[in-house]
Write a protein that holds these residues in place. Structure first.
Motif, mmCIF file in Angstrom:
data_model
loop_
_atom_site.group_PDB
_atom_site.id
_atom_site.type_symbol
_atom_site.label_atom_id
_atom_site.label_comp_id
_atom_site.label_asym_id
_atom_site.label_seq_id
_atom_site.Cartn_x
_atom_site.Cartn_y
_atom_site.Cartn_z
ATOM 1 N N VAL A 161 35.659 40.657 49.067
ATOM 2 C CA VAL A 161 36.571 40.717 47.928
ATOM 3 C C VAL A 161 36.946 42.165 47.724
ATOM 4 C CG1 VAL A 161 36.863 40.337 45.497
ATOM 5 C CG2 VAL A 161 35.495 38.770 46.833
ATOM 6 N N TRP A 162 38.158 42.442 47.747
ATOM 7 C CA TRP A 162 38.593 43.823 47.568
ATOM 8 C C TRP A 162 38.644 44.153 46.103
ATOM 9 C CZ3 TRP A 162 39.548 47.656 51.054
ATOM 10 C CH2 TRP A 162 39.459 47.289 52.392
ATOM 11 N N THR A 163 37.693 44.804 45.678
ATOM 12 C CA THR A 163 37.647 45.148 44.276
ATOM 13 C C THR A 163 38.569 46.329 44.077
ATOM 14 O OG1 THR A 163 35.953 46.780 44.577
ATOM 15 C CG2 THR A 163 35.263 44.525 44.280
ATOM 16 N N PRO A 164 38.923 46.552 42.883
ATOM 17 C CA PRO A 164 39.778 47.682 42.612
ATOM 18 C C PRO A 164 39.209 48.961 43.160
ATOM 19 C CG PRO A 164 39.704 46.277 40.737
ATOM 20 C CD PRO A 164 38.763 45.678 41.732
ATOM 21 N N GLN A 165 37.938 49.088 43.082
ATOM 22 C CA GLN A 165 37.363 50.316 43.603
ATOM 23 C C GLN A 165 37.526 50.449 45.071
ATOM 24 O OE1 GLN A 165 34.875 48.815 41.431
ATOM 25 N NE2 GLN A 165 35.570 50.138 39.888
ATOM 26 N N ILE A 314 31.356 46.691 47.108
ATOM 27 C CA ILE A 314 31.996 45.653 47.844
ATOM 28 C C ILE A 314 31.458 44.410 47.306
ATOM 29 C CG2 ILE A 314 31.430 44.433 49.782
ATOM 30 C CD1 ILE A 314 32.359 46.382 51.345
ATOM 31 N N ALA A 315 32.213 43.452 47.277
ATOM 32 C CA ALA A 315 31.662 42.246 46.750
ATOM 33 C C ALA A 315 32.016 41.054 47.569
ATOM 34 C CB ALA A 315 32.218 42.049 45.376
ATOM 35 N N TYR A 316 31.138 40.222 47.666
ATOM 36 C CA TYR A 316 31.409 39.008 48.386
ATOM 37 C C TYR A 316 31.066 37.889 47.453
ATOM 38 C CZ TYR A 316 31.397 41.622 52.601
ATOM 39 O OH TYR A 316 31.684 42.491 53.592
ATOM 40 N N GLY A 317 31.593 36.776 47.654
ATOM 41 C CA GLY A 317 31.150 35.687 46.868
ATOM 42 C C GLY A 317 32.220 35.070 46.077
ATOM 43 N N HIS A 318 31.899 34.229 45.270
ATOM 44 C CA HIS A 318 32.940 33.662 44.494
ATOM 45 C C HIS A 318 32.640 33.843 43.083
ATOM 46 C CE1 HIS A 318 30.897 31.085 46.979
ATOM 47 N NE2 HIS A 318 31.885 30.500 47.298
ATOM 48 N N ALA A 341 33.519 39.325 41.105
ATOM 49 C CA ALA A 341 34.152 40.398 40.483
ATOM 50 C C ALA A 341 33.189 41.470 40.442
ATOM 51 C CB ALA A 341 34.401 40.022 39.117
ATOM 52 N N PRO A 342 33.567 42.439 40.854
ATOM 53 C CA PRO A 342 32.725 43.569 40.964
ATOM 54 C C PRO A 342 32.922 44.356 39.797
ATOM 55 C CG PRO A 342 34.754 43.756 41.905
ATOM 56 C CD PRO A 342 34.718 42.445 41.374
#
Length: 346
Positions: A161-165, A314-318, A341-342
């Motif tokens: 998941v592409w977080t804003p960061q 970085i985040a993965y998941g739902h 959401a990271p």
DNA sequence: TCGTTAATAT
DNA sequence: CATATTAACG
């Protein structure tokens, strides 16, 4: 299938100031680099969610410090090479706008659906898993047995998941490199985010380019509501990158971060988790508003060991969808697969 | 091998 | 429908 594993991990290094000498520059970089110690082990590495849930086991050994160390060195080496070759983009301070620095990126591993639930006190709420008829994944761990972390890595990787960061980092790096040099591998290397693959970057780059194109095509600017993520990031002035070998390019430099400790002032940004809502999607920008109204709490096991690192993550998941930060809500979430959401603080 | 682009999956 | 991953091509 892919259930949700969320991971957070961190590792971005931060740079600061521009240095002239290559050597110096490199030195600085090194300073900023996570270094094995800082790098810290991710709390959990990604493990096929299914496997995890199926066996109810926690991930494996993920990367050991050694691995991290090794990776770090590799990255360093690459970066060194690049610095030499890249000529100079003067790295400057990074975010002047936001005033924030880069944080190490943290990949958060958290399992939601299938994860290790066994312990769970009442976590009965198991979302029903599809009948496990054969869902049990036939493929266990036999094929390649490399207990090494690589194997684990090789197994299915959770959706990134592409977080804003992360995106911020991405944009910064791309801006720094200039369109010409902004290729997946280079970007990936400069981002120095653990767990991020070239494919991830390539994919994101693809989207990013399309976004830029769109934007450019449509009159000035007006970030459509769409592209939430992109909309929030400043467009790089796409300048034809020049520098091929030489020296200064006309590019402004973006900095790549370094060693600064983030002052955890009262800002409210800590590396934590705001899992609650917000995956990305910001109509306009920012402000961090995470009020903690959040309801979901996950433990983010972030094992941040970095001292000075910054952390992005970085985040993965739902996760459930994004709500609004300000008050806008998006209406599109029919069935979102998953997103984590990271925390983003840009 | 790497970078793109298109297709497919979630 | 948006976003990320996988496949295919140069």
């Amino acid at each position: 299938m892919g259930e949700e594993v969320k991971m957070t991990e961190c590792e971005i290094n931060d740079g600061e100031d521009n240095i002239n000498g290559d050597d110096e520059r490199i030195a600085v970089w090194e300073m900023g680099l996570p270094t094995p110690d800082d790098l810290t082990p991710l709390s959990q590495l990604l493990i096929p969610p299914e496997l995890a849930s199926a066996f109810s086991i926690c991930p494996e050994p993920h990367r050991t410090p050694l691995d991290v160390n090794r990776a770090s060195q590799t990255t360093l080496s690459n970066i060194r090479g690049q610095l030499n070759v890249l000529s100079s983009n003067n790295f400057k301070s990074f975010n002047e706008t936001t005033g924030q620095t880069h944080d190490p990126i943290v990949v958060d591993l958290d399992n939601k659906t299938g994860a290790v639930e066994r312990d769970g006190p009442g976590s009965e709420a198991r979302k029903l898993r599809r009948v496990d008829s054969e869902e049990a994944d036939s493929r266990t761990e036999n094929s390649a047995e490399d207990p090494s972390s690589e194997a684990a890595r090789a197994l299915k990787r959770p959706r990134l998941v592409w977080t804003p960061q992360l995106h911020k980092r991405f944009v910064d790096v791309v801006g720094h490199l200039g369109i010409k040099n902004a290729v997946p591998k280079t970007i990936m290397q400069l981002m120095n985010v653990e767990g991020l693959t070239r494919e991830n970057v390539a994919s994101h780059l693809q989207k990013y380019r399309l976004y830029l194109k769109r934007m450019q095509g449509l009159s000035s600017d007006g970030p459509s509501a769409s592209d939430q993520l992109f909309a929030s990031t400043p467009l790089p002035q796409s300048l034809p990158e020049s520098s091929g070998g030489g020296g200064g390019n006309g590019n402004f430099g973006m900095p790549i971060p370094m060693p600064y400790h983030h002052t955890a002032t009262a800002g409210g940004m800590m590396p934590m988790p705001v899992y609650g809502h917000m995956g990305m999607q910001m109509g306009n920008n920012n402000g961090h508003n995470n009020s903690s109204s959040g309801n979901h709490q996950h433990h983010q096991v972030s094992i941040n060991g970095h001292q000075n690192g910054y952390s992005g993550n970085i985040a993965y998941g739902h996760m459930f969808q994004q709500r609004d930060w300000n008050g806008n809500h998006y209406g599109s979430y029919t069935h979102h697969p998953h997103q984590v959401a990271p925390n983003d603080n840009m």
